[in-house]
Design an enzyme around this catalytic site. Structure first.
Site, short mmCIF file in Angstrom:
data_model
loop_
_atom_site.label_atom_id
_atom_site.label_comp_id
_atom_site.label_asym_id
_atom_site.label_seq_id
_atom_site.Cartn_x
_atom_site.Cartn_y
_atom_site.Cartn_z
N LYS A 88 0.81 -1.24 0.00
CA LYS A 88 0.00 0.00 0.00
C LYS A 88 0.84 1.29 0.00
O LYS A 88 0.40 2.31 -0.52
CB LYS A 88 -0.94 0.01 1.21
CG LYS A 88 -2.08 -0.98 1.13
CD LYS A 88 -2.98 -0.83 2.34
CE LYS A 88 -4.13 -1.81 2.31
NZ LYS A 88 -5.05 -1.61 3.43
N ASN A 109 -4.96 1.76 -1.72
CA ASN A 109 -5.39 0.35 -1.78
C ASN A 109 -6.12 0.04 -3.09
O ASN A 109 -6.56 -1.07 -3.29
CB ASN A 109 -6.28 -0.02 -0.59
CG ASN A 109 -7.65 0.61 -0.69
OD1 ASN A 109 -7.82 1.64 -1.36
ND2 ASN A 109 -8.62 0.04 -0.03
N ALA A 153 -3.41 1.11 8.79
CA ALA A 153 -4.85 1.17 9.06
C ALA A 153 -5.15 2.30 10.05
O ALA A 153 -6.17 3.00 9.93
CB ALA A 153 -5.32 -0.17 9.60
#
Ligand code: NDP
Length: 302
Positions: A88, A109, A153
């Protein structure tokens, strides 16, 4: 060439009229993205038969082969890609353009082939926001938020909180320095949201009119014997708990949230939300979140 062999080995049986999509990762065996996208493409094909020849696969691409795999996949007719661990961030120098929200998140992503180059998007923040609205009937701006973790994340979660105008934000991570680095990245945010870095897990906001949302963006919980990343009894009230982990469906954190009667939900909604948004970017059509959700539940049950 090694790159050529490992790609072609995984791509036997390509049909000539296909519109090709894929998720790239390393490892990729566990990914259920093909089931989600196939289900939504089947729904799209009911309204427009052109979607019957769209096909979504998973392809294992080791990090050292990403730069050669991307142009080769274009030659092989791929026009949309999802990226998962570990690609990513590493993909950023290989892109011809990047969506402003993805730039804020510092990771992508979703790739779409546009104007002779791969253009990068990030749909993780959208997925998280969708999931929280869906589960709790609240937007992220309705909460004070504590993000656990400081990886990719967590960064997407922080960026989404800032995009939506959360007024107060705190970060807690095992490696304190990484949490400080993350907060520094967002120091100059437009809405001047204060970001507090916690050096131990405690209640950063105390009793407050605004509810607290705790987001687990650590990988703790992926293994059934993992401890919870935080003890929910430290909070004055009943925080809302969003755990990005969806497999297993109930982590220790979520089990504790259930015992304490805190509103809680696992990360499946985020997975579905980010996948649906990616497919919308590629197709320009509204996508069935329900079909994706059902397919995800079935895939995880198998
Ligand atoms: P990263 O590897 O980038 O970050 C991992 C984070 O977890 C770091 O903050 C790390 O802390 C922390 N961590 C790892 N092991 C431990 C441990 N034993 N104790 C305490 N903290 C630990 O991963 P990502 O940010 O990409 O992913 C994080 C989680 O989010 C994963 O579970 C992933 O599956 C999930 N996820 C879910 C999505 C969804 O759609 N539902 C989408 C994206 C991610 P440290 O900095 O100290 O190493």
């Amino acid at each position: 060439m090694l790159e050529e062999t490992f790609l072609l080995d995984q791509l036997c049986g390509l049909k000539s009229n296909e519109v090709r999509l894929a998720v790239l990762g390393y490892p990729i065996k566990h990914s259920i993205s093909p089931q989600l996208h196939t289900a939504a493409l089947e729904v799209l094909a009911l309204g427009d038969p052109a979607f019957a020849c769209w096909n979504y696969r998973k392809i294992e691409v080791p990090p050292e082969h990403l730069s050669t795999a991307l142009p080769r996949l274009v030659e092989l007719g791929f026009c949309g890609l999802n990226l998962t661990i570990p690609h990513k961030v590493e993909v950023l120098p290989l892109l011809s353009g990047i969506d402003p929200q993805a730039e804020i998140m510092g990771a992508v992503n979703t790739l779409k082939w546009e104007n002779n180059g791969w253009h990068g998007y990030n749909t993780d923040g959208f997925g998280l926001s969708f999931a929280i609205r869906n589960a709790f009937q609240k937007s992220m701006a309705d909460f004070h938020v504590l993000v656990l973790g400081a990886g990719g994340a967590a960064r997407a979660a922080v960026a989404q909180c800032l995009l939506e105008g959360c007024s107060r934000l705190a970060l807690y991570n095992r490696s304190l320095a990484r949490a400080h680095e993350l907060s520094q990245t967002f120091l100059q945010n437009e809405n001047h949201t204060s970001i507090t870095v916690l050096d131990s897990p405690y209640d950063p906001f105390g009793e407050n009119e605004q509810p607290l949302l705790v987001i687990n963006a650590t990988s703790l919980g992926l293994r059934t014997d993992d401890p919870a990343p935080i003890d929910l009894s430290v909070f004055a009230g009943h925080p809302y708990v969003y755990d990005m982990v969806y497999n297993p469906p109930e982590t220790r954190l979520l089990a504790h949230a259930k015992d304490l009667e805190c509103p809680h939900v696992n990360g499946l909604g985020m997975l579905v939300g980010q996948a649906a948004r990616s497919l919308e970017i590629w197709t320009g059509r509204e996508v069935s979140f329900d079909a994706m959700n059902q397919a995800a539940l079935e895939a995880l049950a198998n």
